[in-house]
Scaffold this motif. Structure first.
Motif, mmCIF file in Angstrom:
data_model
loop_
_atom_site.group_PDB
_atom_site.id
_atom_site.type_symbol
_atom_site.label_atom_id
_atom_site.label_comp_id
_atom_site.label_asym_id
_atom_site.label_seq_id
_atom_site.Cartn_x
_atom_site.Cartn_y
_atom_site.Cartn_z
ATOM 1 N N ALA A 29 -11.452 30.932 30.825
ATOM 2 C CA ALA A 29 -12.299 29.747 31.017
ATOM 3 C C ALA A 29 -13.392 29.796 29.955
ATOM 4 O O ALA A 29 -14.074 30.809 29.812
ATOM 5 C CB ALA A 29 -12.910 29.726 32.421
ATOM 6 N N PHE A 30 -13.502 28.713 29.193
ATOM 7 C CA PHE A 30 -14.525 28.666 28.141
ATOM 8 C C PHE A 30 -14.897 27.221 27.844
ATOM 9 O O PHE A 30 -14.267 26.281 28.341
ATOM 10 C CB PHE A 30 -14.048 29.387 26.871
ATOM 11 C CG PHE A 30 -12.711 28.915 26.338
ATOM 12 C CD1 PHE A 30 -12.613 27.784 25.545
ATOM 13 C CD2 PHE A 30 -11.543 29.618 26.625
ATOM 14 C CE1 PHE A 30 -11.393 27.348 25.042
ATOM 15 C CE2 PHE A 30 -10.316 29.199 26.126
ATOM 16 C CZ PHE A 30 -10.235 28.064 25.342
ATOM 17 N N HIS A 31 -15.937 27.037 27.020
ATOM 18 C CA HIS A 31 -16.459 25.710 26.716
ATOM 19 C C HIS A 31 -15.520 24.964 25.771
ATOM 20 O O HIS A 31 -15.151 25.465 24.715
ATOM 21 C CB HIS A 31 -17.834 25.815 26.055
ATOM 22 C CG HIS A 31 -18.838 26.594 26.851
ATOM 23 N ND1 HIS A 31 -20.019 27.063 26.321
ATOM 24 C CD2 HIS A 31 -18.843 26.973 28.170
ATOM 25 C CE1 HIS A 31 -20.699 27.712 27.256
ATOM 26 N NE2 HIS A 31 -20.008 27.668 28.380
ATOM 27 N N GLN A 32 -15.186 23.722 26.156
ATOM 28 C CA GLN A 32 -14.294 22.901 25.332
ATOM 29 C C GLN A 32 -14.821 21.492 25.113
ATOM 30 O O GLN A 32 -14.214 20.688 24.412
ATOM 31 C CB GLN A 32 -12.914 22.807 25.996
ATOM 32 C CG GLN A 32 -12.242 24.135 26.290
ATOM 33 C CD GLN A 32 -10.897 23.972 26.972
ATOM 34 O OE1 GLN A 32 -10.084 23.133 26.583
ATOM 35 N NE2 GLN A 32 -10.660 24.752 28.014
ATOM 36 N N ALA A 33 -15.932 21.140 25.728
ATOM 37 C CA ALA A 33 -16.386 19.753 25.788
ATOM 38 C C ALA A 33 -16.804 19.200 24.426
ATOM 39 O O ALA A 33 -17.247 19.933 23.534
ATOM 40 C CB ALA A 33 -17.554 19.638 26.768
ATOM 41 N N ASN A 34 -16.682 17.896 24.305
ATOM 42 C CA ASN A 34 -17.157 17.175 23.125
ATOM 43 C C ASN A 34 -18.560 16.660 23.414
ATOM 44 O O ASN A 34 -18.788 15.463 23.569
ATOM 45 C CB ASN A 34 -16.212 16.014 22.796
ATOM 46 C CG ASN A 34 -16.673 15.235 21.574
ATOM 47 O OD1 ASN A 34 -17.502 15.716 20.795
ATOM 48 N ND2 ASN A 34 -16.155 14.015 21.425
ATOM 49 N N GLY A 35 -19.494 17.560 23.492
ATOM 50 C CA GLY A 35 -20.877 17.200 23.761
ATOM 51 C C GLY A 35 -21.767 18.383 23.473
ATOM 52 O O GLY A 35 -21.317 19.531 23.506
ATOM 53 N N SER A 36 -23.031 18.119 23.154
ATOM 54 C CA SER A 36 -23.962 19.176 22.752
ATOM 55 C C SER A 36 -23.294 19.991 21.643
ATOM 56 O O SER A 36 -22.805 19.422 20.666
ATOM 57 C CB SER A 36 -24.351 20.041 23.956
ATOM 58 O OG SER A 36 -25.344 20.972 23.588
ATOM 59 N N ASP A 37 -23.261 21.326 21.782
ATOM 60 C CA ASP A 37 -22.565 22.146 20.786
ATOM 61 C C ASP A 37 -21.428 22.921 21.440
ATOM 62 O O ASP A 37 -21.035 23.984 20.954
ATOM 63 C CB ASP A 37 -23.544 23.096 20.093
ATOM 64 C CG ASP A 37 -24.287 24.001 21.082
ATOM 65 O OD1 ASP A 37 -23.972 23.954 22.288
ATOM 66 O OD2 ASP A 37 -25.178 24.747 20.646
ATOM 67 N N ALA A 38 -20.903 22.400 22.562
ATOM 68 C CA ALA A 38 -19.963 23.143 23.405
ATOM 69 C C ALA A 38 -18.717 23.612 22.648
ATOM 70 O O ALA A 38 -18.499 24.815 22.468
ATOM 71 C CB ALA A 38 -19.572 22.295 24.613
ATOM 72 N N ALA A 39 -17.878 22.677 22.213
ATOM 73 C CA ALA A 39 -16.631 23.059 21.551
ATOM 74 C C ALA A 39 -16.912 23.727 20.211
ATOM 75 O O ALA A 39 -16.172 24.627 19.782
ATOM 76 C CB ALA A 39 -15.748 21.822 21.361
ATOM 77 N N ALA A 40 -17.979 23.324 19.546
ATOM 78 C CA ALA A 40 -18.307 23.896 18.233
ATOM 79 C C ALA A 40 -18.627 25.377 18.338
ATOM 80 O O ALA A 40 -18.158 26.185 17.528
ATOM 81 C CB ALA A 40 -19.487 23.141 17.616
#
Length: 462
Positions: free
Chosen positions: A211-222
């Motif tokens: 489980a890890f960050h994948q979202a297209n928002g803030s700096d999540a996926a980056a």
């Protein structure tokens, strides 16, 4: 806090602006300078307002400051205004653009500093720091990340560079693993971690391997891609030449994107393509992930029995959860998180003076240890190594051990546009909308276009 009229703002600015400074590296900035000596503080009731995004450390800061700072300044009330993470940057910079803020202390991401400095939005506190802060008490890398602009190409503190902020909250990722599912010993390499997660997922139907960050928002996926890029030996850019295209998408970068999309993504839960901090914590707390990654400062709720299905007491939960530094691979790099506190150039004179006094108070050794005990992540070395911090949470040792391994992103005024490009394309790759190679090439090409369109020269980042 009452927002001053325009005349008052101009008068305040005129008093505080001693000169316009030229930061090192040959880049001009227009940040007004704070005085070296804190002006006389008001005895009238005053609300000192911060702005941050809505997460547990923001609420902890407000409670801590109102309990401790007001012992010395009983006429002061601390208010931490919070906004959704996705709106954090715009909530601050929209007000900056209007030259009128309803906050005194913006808590900026390290990459926000350049944009704020070059637009004259925050005070240059270099002289104040020299007179009031023991800079030798900090790891130079942390002091630079949260306050210096421009950043040295090494990321380390340049004693001749200007400072615009001081550390408020340190942070990095911790690996969270299920001791009851994969054993007490955490995986030591990234490849081993993927293998362990794959077996755990196969052995425990209904539990995802990762489980890890994948979202297209803030700096999540980056940040997720940058972390994998770092451990597989890649670089985000060449800060000397400001070259991204051909660096980010070189062989190492392509391997990192392949690992992320083709090896890690299949081990995540269905529908996790837009997960960020809260969703990862929820998956762990509900027993739905073998191994997860999250920011340390956001991990406290994992040990709350009211939020977890892993046990009815903190001890029962800790029987199942372990916390460790990130595995290494070709390098041992980990992402730098956390934020610094700054002073709004548009805040009233009395509030700017109070903000400086708060910063001086907050950075004292004994206060940093109290902040650590209250749930904060300090940046002073003595606080990081103190029993107050190391015994406060089971993941705090992870942070102290990770400090020498940190790597930040590019610290340039164009940051907001660069991270938006990266988030969008990494998220697209994780959700199957683009191939890994196309996503990486598009990031490199579009980010290079942003930098090429800027008149700036030189480094300013890592």
């Amino acid at each position: 806090m009452s927002v001053p009229g325009r005349k008052v703002q101009l008068a305040t600015a005129a008093m505080l602006v001693a000169t316009t400074v030229a930061a090192c590296g040959g880049q001009d900035d227009s940040a007004p300078k704070a005085p070296a000596t804190i002006p006389e503080l008001t005895k009238d009731p005053l609300t000192l307002s911060f702005i941050w995004f809505d997460w547990p450390p923001a609420h902890a800061l407000e409670a801590f400051a109102n309990a401790e700072y007001t012992k010395e300044r009983s006429n002061v009330t601390i208010k931490v205004k919070t906004v959704p993470n996705a709106n954090w940057h715009d909530a601050m910079f929209t007000q900056f653009a209007a030259h009128k803020t309803d906050f005194d202390i913006p808590i900026l991401d390290s990459q926000h500093i350049g944009e704020a400095v070059t637009n004259g939005n925050i005070l240059d506190i270099t002289d104040f720091v020299k007179k009031n802060i023991d800079v030798k008490a900090y790891n130079p890398y942390l002091l630079a990340a949260y306050g210096q602009f421009p950043q040295a190409e090494t990321g380390k503190r340049d004693e001749n560079a200007s400072l615009y902020g001081l550390p408020l909250l340190g942070d990095t990722w911790t690996m969270i693993y299920r001791k009851d599912l994969i054993g007490d010993k955490p995986p030591q390499t990234w490849d081993e971690m993927i293998s362990v997660a794959e077996k755990c997922q196969a052995d425990h139907p209904g539990v995802s391997g990762l489980a890890f960050h994948q979202a297209n928002g803030s700096d999540a996926a980056a940040v997720t891609y940058n972390t994998v890029n770092g451990v597989y030996g890649g670089n985000l850019w060449d800060p000397k030449t400001r070259k991204i295209d051909g660096v980010l998408n070189d062989t190492a970068g392509q391997e990192a994107m392949d690992v992320l999309v083709n090896k890690m993504k299949p081990l995540t839960a269905k529908g996790s393509g837009n997960w960020f901090i809260d969703e990862v914590n929820a998956a762990v707390a509900q027993g739905k992930a073998c191994i997860a990654f999250n920011w340390i400062a956001a991990s406290g709720g994992l040990l709350d029995p009211k939020q977890s299905t892993l046990g009815t007491t903190r001890e029962q939960i800790l029987d199942k959860l372990g916390f460790a530094t990130l595995p290494s691979q070709k390098t041992n790099l980990v992402p730098l998180g956390g934020m610094g506190m700054h002073v709004s150039a548009y805040s009233p004179e009395a509030n700017q003076a109070e903000a400086l006094n708060f910063m001086k108070w907050f950075e004292q050794a004994d206060i940093q240890k109290k902040w650590a005990a209250a749930g904060g992540v300090p940046s002073r070395t003595d606080a990081l190594e103190s029993p107050e911090f190391l015994n406060a949470q089971p993941f705090n040792q992870v942070y102290t051990d990770s400090v020498p391994r940190m790597r930040d992103m590019w610290n340039v005024p164009e940051y907001a546009r660069l991270v938006d490009i990266e988030n969008t394309n990494v998220n697209a790759a994780l959700n199957g909308a683009k191939t890994p190679k196309d996503a990486l090439d598009d990031i490199a090409k579009e980010q290079q276009g942003v930098l090429n369109a800027s008149s700036r020269k030189g480094g300013g980042g890592l």
